[in-house]
Write an enzyme that holds these catalytic residues in place. Structure first.
Site, PDB file in Angstrom:
ATOM      1  CG  HIS A  54      83.728   0.173 -16.935  1.00  0.00           C
ATOM      2  ND1 HIS A  54      85.087   0.015 -16.769  1.00  0.00           N
ATOM      3  CD2 HIS A  54      83.154  -0.945 -16.396  1.00  0.00           C
ATOM      4  CE1 HIS A  54      85.326  -1.150 -16.170  1.00  0.00           C
ATOM      5  NE2 HIS A  54      84.172  -1.738 -15.922  1.00  0.00           N
ATOM      6  CG  ASP A  79      82.057  -4.614 -17.518  1.00  0.00           C
ATOM      7  OD1 ASP A  79      81.511  -3.680 -18.136  1.00  0.00           O
ATOM      8  OD2 ASP A  79      83.287  -4.697 -17.358  1.00  0.00           O
ATOM      9  CD  GLU A  80      85.314  -4.909 -13.975  1.00  0.00           C
ATOM     10  OE1 GLU A  80      86.203  -5.688 -13.568  1.00  0.00           O
ATOM     11  OE2 GLU A  80      85.563  -3.897 -14.678  1.00  0.00           O
ATOM     12  CB  VAL A  81      77.455  -1.975 -12.202  1.00  0.00           C
ATOM     13  CG1 VAL A  81      76.659  -0.756 -11.730  1.00  0.00           C
ATOM     14  CG2 VAL A  81      77.497  -2.030 -13.723  1.00  0.00           C
TER      15      VAL A  81
END
Length: 542
Positions: A282, A335-337
Site C-alpha cells: 500500500h 496487510d495485503e502484501v
C-alpha cells in the site's frame, strides 16, 4: 447477571456501589431513556426542572485546575449543542427553582490523554445536597467530558416554555466504558478529506463517546501529508491543493489558545489520534517523490526491502510523527502484501539469495524491522492481522493485532498472549453499504472468548470508513448512525445491551436526530448505508 457494580473513581470521590436493578428498569422502559450510548447504571424520577439562563460552571474543591481550558471549553460547547441555535427567552415562574450551576469535581490534576485513562463519571441532576446544582464528579477531565455529553442529552429546548428543560429528574447516573479503545478509522488517501470535515468527524465521535480517531493518512493512491524529514514524499499527493502541511496535521491534534496554552483539538474532546503508515504494501505513492523506494520503475510495490534508504524513510516519518502524534500506539499496517516484485526484480532477488531469505521471510524481516524503528521512537505497535497470521510468534509483545478479515481471529490472538482490536469487515466496515445498523450493534468483540484473562487482551474495537467511495460530500452520512450503533456495543456493559437491536431503534433514531440538529449529516436508520429519507415525515420515524 452481575449483582452490583463498583465505580473505579479515584480517592477523594464518592465511591458508589449500586444495585444492578436500575439497569433492568432502564431496559424495561427504553423508550423513556433517550441517552446514547446507554450508561452503566441510572435511575430517574418524574419531575421537571429548568436551567437558569445564566447557567454556570463551578469547580470548587476540584483538584483539576483547568489551566489548559479543556473543561471551560467543553462547558461552552455543551451549552451550544443544548441550545441548538434557539433563543432562550422564556420566563421562569417564581414557583420554579431553576438549576443555576453545574458543579464539576475532578480528582486528578493531570490532563494527559492516553490509552486506558479513567473515563468514569457520576452525574446527579440535581444534586441531593443542593437542588440548584447539577453535580458531576470524575476521576479525570476525560470522564468529566463524557459526563457533560450525557448531561447534554438530558437537556432540551422547549418551544412551549422557550427554556432549556430537563425532564424525569432526579437523574442519578454512574457510568464508565466497557472497552478502553473505541475507534473510528478515516482514510484520507483514497479521497482527500478537508481539515474542517476531519474536525467535524472528531466532534461527532465525542457525542457518541468514541475515543480513538485512526487516521489512515497515506496509501497506494496518494501521500497527502508533508513529512519534513523527507519533503518529496508530498509529491505523491493527488494535487497541490489536496495536501496537509505538517502544521495542518498538528492542528488536527492540537491548537493554541489565546492565553498561549497548547491545546489539542482532539484531546479537548477526549479523542486520541492513531496515525498509520501502511508498510511494506500500500505504498506506491511514496515513490512519486523517491523512486528508489520502488523495486523497479515497472514493479512499484511493496517498498524495496533490500534498500537501506527504505528504512531511513520509515525512521524519518516516525520521528516526525512522534513530534505531534502523542498517542501510545502507531499503526504500521502490514496487510495485503504481494511480494512478487521482490523476486521479479533481479537485484532484490540477488539480495534475498545473499541473505538466505525467501519472499515470506523477507516480508517478516520488513515488518519486524519497521516495528523496531517504531519502538525506538517510544511507540507501541498496531499491525493488521496478516502479520499475525503469517508469523505471529515473531511479533513484538508490544503488538496489538488489528483484526479485519473475519471472525475467529481475536480468539487466536489473545490465546497467543497478544492484544487485539476487532474490526471484522463483515460487520464493522462502513464502506460496506449493505451492512445494517443492526449488524453493527450486534457485533460482539468477545465472541467465543470466555477466559477473563484473555478477554482483557481485547482492548476494544473500531469501525472503518475506507475512502474509495467517500469524500467531503458524503462521509458523515456514511459513518452515522451505524458507527453509533457500534459505539454503544463498545461503551455499554454487555448485560445492559439489547439482545434484539429492534429494542433500541427508537433511542438510536432519537440520537440520529440529535446528530442532525447538531449539524452532523447522519443518514436515516431506515436506509441501508448512506440512504436518504424516502418520503416526508418526522426525523424520529426515519
Amino acid at each position: 447477571m452481575m449483582g452490583k457494580v463498583k465505580m473505579g473513581l479515584q480517592s477523594g470521590l464518592l465511591i458508589m456501589v449500586v444495585l444492578f436493578l436500575g439497569v433492568a428498569d432502564v431496559k424495561g422502559k427504553a423508550d423513556e431513556v433517550n441517552i446514547w450510548p446507554l450508561p452503566q447504571w441510572l435511575s430517574r424520577g418524574d419531575k421537571r426542572v429548568f436551567l437558569s439562563k445564566d447557567f454556570q460552571l463551578h469547580t470548587d474543591g476540584s483538584k483539576y485546575s483547568d489551566g489548559s481550558g479543556i473543561l471551560k471549553d467543553a462547558f461552552a460547547r455543551m451549552l451550544d449543542v443544548v441550545k441548538l441555535g434557539h433563543v432562550v427567552d422564556g420566563n421562569i415562574s417564581s414557583s420554579d427553582k431553576p438549576i443555576k450551576v453545574i458543579h464539576v469535581l475532578i480528582s486528578s490534576p493531570n490532563d494527559q490523554l492516553q490509552y486506558g485513562v479513567d473515563e468514569s463519571y457520576k452525574l446527579l441532576v440535581p444534586s441531593p445536597e443542593n437542588p440548584d446544582f447539577v453535580h458531576l464528579e470524575a476521576g479525570t477531565i476525560y470522564g468529566a467530558l463524557h459526563g457533560l455529553q450525557t448531561f447534554s442529552q438530558l437537556c432540551y429546548f422547549s418551544h412551549s416554555t422557550r427554556l432549556i428543560e430537563v425532564n424525569r429528574v432526579p437523574w442519578k447516573i454512574t457510568d464508565q466504558p466497557r472497552f478502553s479503545y473505541r475507534g473510528l478509522l478515516i482514510d484520507t488517501s483514497r479521497h482527500y478529506q478537508p481539515l474542517e470535515m476531519i474536525k467535524k468527524v472528531i466532534d461527532a465521535m465525542a457525542y457518541a463517546k468514541l475515543n480513538v480517531l485512526h487516521w489512515h493518512i497515506v496509501d497506494t493512491q496518494s501521500f497527502p501529508l508533508e513529512i519534513p524529514s523527507f519533503p518529496k514524499l508530498w509529491d505523491g499527493a493527488y494535487s497541490a491543493s489536496e495536501r496537509y502541511t505538517f502544521s495542518d496535521a498538528a492542528e488536527i491534534v492540537r491548537q493554541v489558545s489565546s492565553a498561549g496554552c497548547i491545546l489539542f483539538y482532539a484531546q479537548k474532546r477526549g479523542i486520541n489520534v492513531l496515525a498509520e503508515i501502511d508498510v511494506p504494501g500500500h505504498a506506491l505513492s511514496w515513490g512519486d517523490g523517491y523512486p528508489s523506494l520502488w523495486p523497479s520503475k515497472n514493479c512499484q510495490q511493496p517498498l524495496d526491502v533490500s534498500n537501506e534508504f527504505t528504512f531511513k524513510v520509515i525512521d524519518g516519518i516516525l520521528s516526525d510523527f512522534s513530534k505531534i502524534f502523542k498517542f501510545k500506539f502507531v499503526h504500521l499496517g502490514g496487510d495485503e502484501v504481494d511480494t512478487s516484485c521482490w523476486t521479479l526484480t533481479p537485484r532484490i532477488a540477488r539480495w534475498l539469495h545473499k541473505h538466505g531469505m525467501n519472499e515470506s521471510q523477507a516480508y517478516q524481516y520488513f515488518v519486524l524491522r519497521a516495528q523496531k524503528i517504531a519502538l525506538s521512537h517510544g511507540y507501541e505497535l498496531v499491525n493488521w492481522e496478516e502479520t499475525f497470521n503469517n508469523f505471529g510468534n515473531k511479533l513484538s509483545q508490544k503488538t496489538v493485532v488489528h483484526n479485519w478479515l473475519g471472525g475467529g481471529v481475536a480468539e487466536r490472538v489473545v490465546a497467543a498472549g497478544l492484544r487485539c482490536i476487532v474490526s471484522n469487515q463483515d460487520k464493522w466496515y462502513l464502506d460496506h453499504l449493505d451492512t445494517t445498523w443492526q449488524e453493527f450493534y450486534n457485533n460482539e468483540p468477545l465472541t467465543n472468548i470466555t477466559k477473563i484473562s484473555q478477554q482483557r487482551l481485547v482492548i476494544g474495537g473500531e469501525v472503518c470508513m475506507w475512502g474509495e467511495r467517500v469524500d467531503g460530500s458524503n462521509i458523515e452520512q456514511t459513518i452515522w448512525p451505524r458507527a453509533a450503533a457500534a459505539a454503544e456495543r463498545l461503551w455499554t456493559p454487555y448485560d445492559n445491551l439489547a439482545k434484539d437491536p429492534e429494542q433500541v431503534t427508537a433511542r438510536l433514531a432519537h440520537f440520529r436526530c440529535l446528530l442532525n440538529q447538531r449539524g452532523v449529516a447522519a443518514a436515516p436508520l431506515t436506509a441501508p448505508g448512506r440512504g436518504s429519507p424516502e418520503e416526508p415525515g418526522s426525523c424520529h420515524e426515519q
